[in-house]
Write a protein that holds these residues in place. Sequence first.
Motif, short mmCIF file in Angstrom:
data_model
loop_
_atom_site.label_atom_id
_atom_site.label_comp_id
_atom_site.label_asym_id
_atom_site.label_seq_id
_atom_site.Cartn_x
_atom_site.Cartn_y
_atom_site.Cartn_z
N LYS A 85 30.49 28.00 83.67
CA LYS A 85 31.82 28.44 83.27
C LYS A 85 32.83 27.30 83.36
O LYS A 85 33.72 27.17 82.51
N SER A 86 32.73 26.49 84.41
CA SER A 86 33.66 25.37 84.57
C SER A 86 33.53 24.37 83.43
O SER A 86 34.52 23.84 82.92
N SER A 87 32.29 24.12 82.99
CA SER A 87 32.06 23.20 81.88
C SER A 87 32.49 23.83 80.56
O SER A 87 32.97 23.13 79.66
N LEU A 88 32.32 25.14 80.45
CA LEU A 88 32.71 25.83 79.23
C LEU A 88 34.21 25.70 78.99
O LEU A 88 34.65 25.53 77.84
N VAL A 89 34.99 25.74 80.05
CA VAL A 89 36.43 25.56 79.92
C VAL A 89 36.73 24.19 79.33
O VAL A 89 37.60 24.04 78.45
N PHE A 90 35.99 23.17 79.78
CA PHE A 90 36.15 21.81 79.27
C PHE A 90 35.91 21.77 77.77
O PHE A 90 36.71 21.20 77.01
N TYR A 91 34.80 22.35 77.33
CA TYR A 91 34.45 22.31 75.92
C TYR A 91 35.34 23.21 75.07
O TYR A 91 35.86 22.80 74.03
N LYS A 92 35.50 24.44 75.51
CA LYS A 92 36.14 25.46 74.67
C LYS A 92 37.58 25.12 74.32
O LYS A 92 37.99 25.27 73.17
N GLY A 93 38.33 24.65 75.31
CA GLY A 93 39.73 24.32 75.05
C GLY A 93 39.88 23.23 74.00
O GLY A 93 40.76 23.29 73.14
N ARG A 94 39.00 22.25 74.04
CA ARG A 94 39.09 21.12 73.11
C ARG A 94 38.55 21.48 71.73
O ARG A 94 39.05 21.01 70.71
N ILE A 95 37.51 22.30 71.69
CA ILE A 95 37.00 22.77 70.39
C ILE A 95 38.07 23.62 69.71
O ILE A 95 38.35 23.45 68.51
N ASN A 96 38.67 24.52 70.47
CA ASN A 96 39.69 25.39 69.89
C ASN A 96 40.92 24.62 69.44
O ASN A 96 41.60 25.03 68.50
N LYS A 97 41.21 23.51 70.11
CA LYS A 97 42.37 22.70 69.70
C LYS A 97 42.16 22.16 68.29
O LYS A 97 43.11 22.09 67.50
N PHE A 98 40.93 21.79 67.97
CA PHE A 98 40.63 21.31 66.62
C PHE A 98 40.90 22.40 65.59
O PHE A 98 41.54 22.15 64.56
N PHE A 99 40.46 23.61 65.88
CA PHE A 99 40.63 24.70 64.91
C PHE A 99 42.06 25.25 64.91
O PHE A 99 42.57 25.67 63.88
N ASN A 100 42.72 25.23 66.07
CA ASN A 100 44.08 25.74 66.15
C ASN A 100 45.12 24.76 65.63
O ASN A 100 46.05 25.15 64.91
N ASP A 101 44.97 23.49 65.97
CA ASP A 101 45.99 22.50 65.62
C ASP A 101 45.74 21.82 64.28
O ASP A 101 46.70 21.44 63.60
N TYR A 102 44.47 21.65 63.93
CA TYR A 102 44.16 20.91 62.69
C TYR A 102 43.76 21.85 61.55
O TYR A 102 44.40 21.88 60.51
N MET A 103 42.73 22.64 61.80
CA MET A 103 42.22 23.50 60.72
C MET A 103 43.19 24.63 60.36
O MET A 103 43.16 25.14 59.24
N SER A 104 44.04 25.03 61.26
CA SER A 104 44.95 26.15 61.00
C SER A 104 46.14 25.76 60.14
O SER A 104 46.95 26.62 59.77
N GLN A 105 46.25 24.50 59.84
CA GLN A 105 47.37 24.08 59.01
C GLN A 105 47.01 24.24 57.53
O GLN A 105 46.89 25.36 57.04
N GLU A 106 46.80 23.18 56.83
CA GLU A 106 46.50 23.29 55.38
C GLU A 106 45.03 23.57 55.10
O GLU A 106 44.65 23.72 53.93
N TYR A 107 44.23 23.65 56.15
CA TYR A 107 42.79 23.88 55.94
C TYR A 107 42.33 25.23 56.48
O TYR A 107 41.14 25.43 56.73
#
Length: 282
Positions: A23-45
């Motif tokens: 779970k501790s490692s999942l927090v590391f991965y999940k937050g950064r993966i979601n940042k890609f989809f929330n901050d980058y892909m959620s714009q014009e893509y």
Amino acid sequence: MYKFYDEVQELIDELQQTYGIKKSSLVFYKGRINKFFNDYMSQEYKDKPLNAITYYDINTFINKLPFGDAEKLNHYNSLKRFFDYTYLKKLTPELMSQVTRPEYQRPPKKILSDEEYDKLRDFIVCRDNNIKERLILGLFLFTGLSRMYIGAIVNSQFIYDRGVYKLMILQEGEVVLPLKAELQLIVHEYINSLTDDDNLKKVVPYDQNYISTYIGRLTTQILGKKHNPTTLSSTFIRKALSNGNYVWEVSKLTLESIVTIEKHVINSEDIFNRQTSILNRF
């Protein structure tokens, strides 16, 4: 919002279950993966499906991050974990081999000098010094355990079994660890100074935030230089590795992840020679 965000979350959950990610490692991965989809892909893509994402998208996202190289590398590693998995599931093309990996030179772990180690060890084994101070310093220097574990130890967790003392750590069950000979002598002396009413009292009578201050004060008095608990624990790990022990063994002894222990390995040539030696044993 990214149109396929729910699908991404399902894949992250699958990834965690498939590889048994903590779970501790999942927090590391999940937050950064979601940042890609929330901050980058959620714009014009936001309407772009997973199988249409390119290495250029990932490169652009990482390069625009307002962080240093260390954190950019964390994002790269997280996205590599995710997109390597989607590639295995044939949901996306192979992407990460074309993504530029951020360069980051990790600074070496801070450890005691040989002179400082010997001086601190002499203080710890000397019976003329305060037993409580000797025991607390000894737990950090001679076990490699982190502040989280040492700060939680109560006196009853020292177990006397077949003529030797062991330490029981409560970590998703009970883990019993052997103790270094010098530390066993100190534990024996310490236990004999207790009363029955002391069994459930903590060895370190301070909260975790103050432990660093306490260790800093003691090391300043003894060495003339302030050190924190991590430095003492790191010194133990480095010495354990330098004496020919394997990363897995040291990981189990200090209750740290293999990834954490590997960060203390500094001689890659020595690793290669030992790997060759292993292969030639059978």
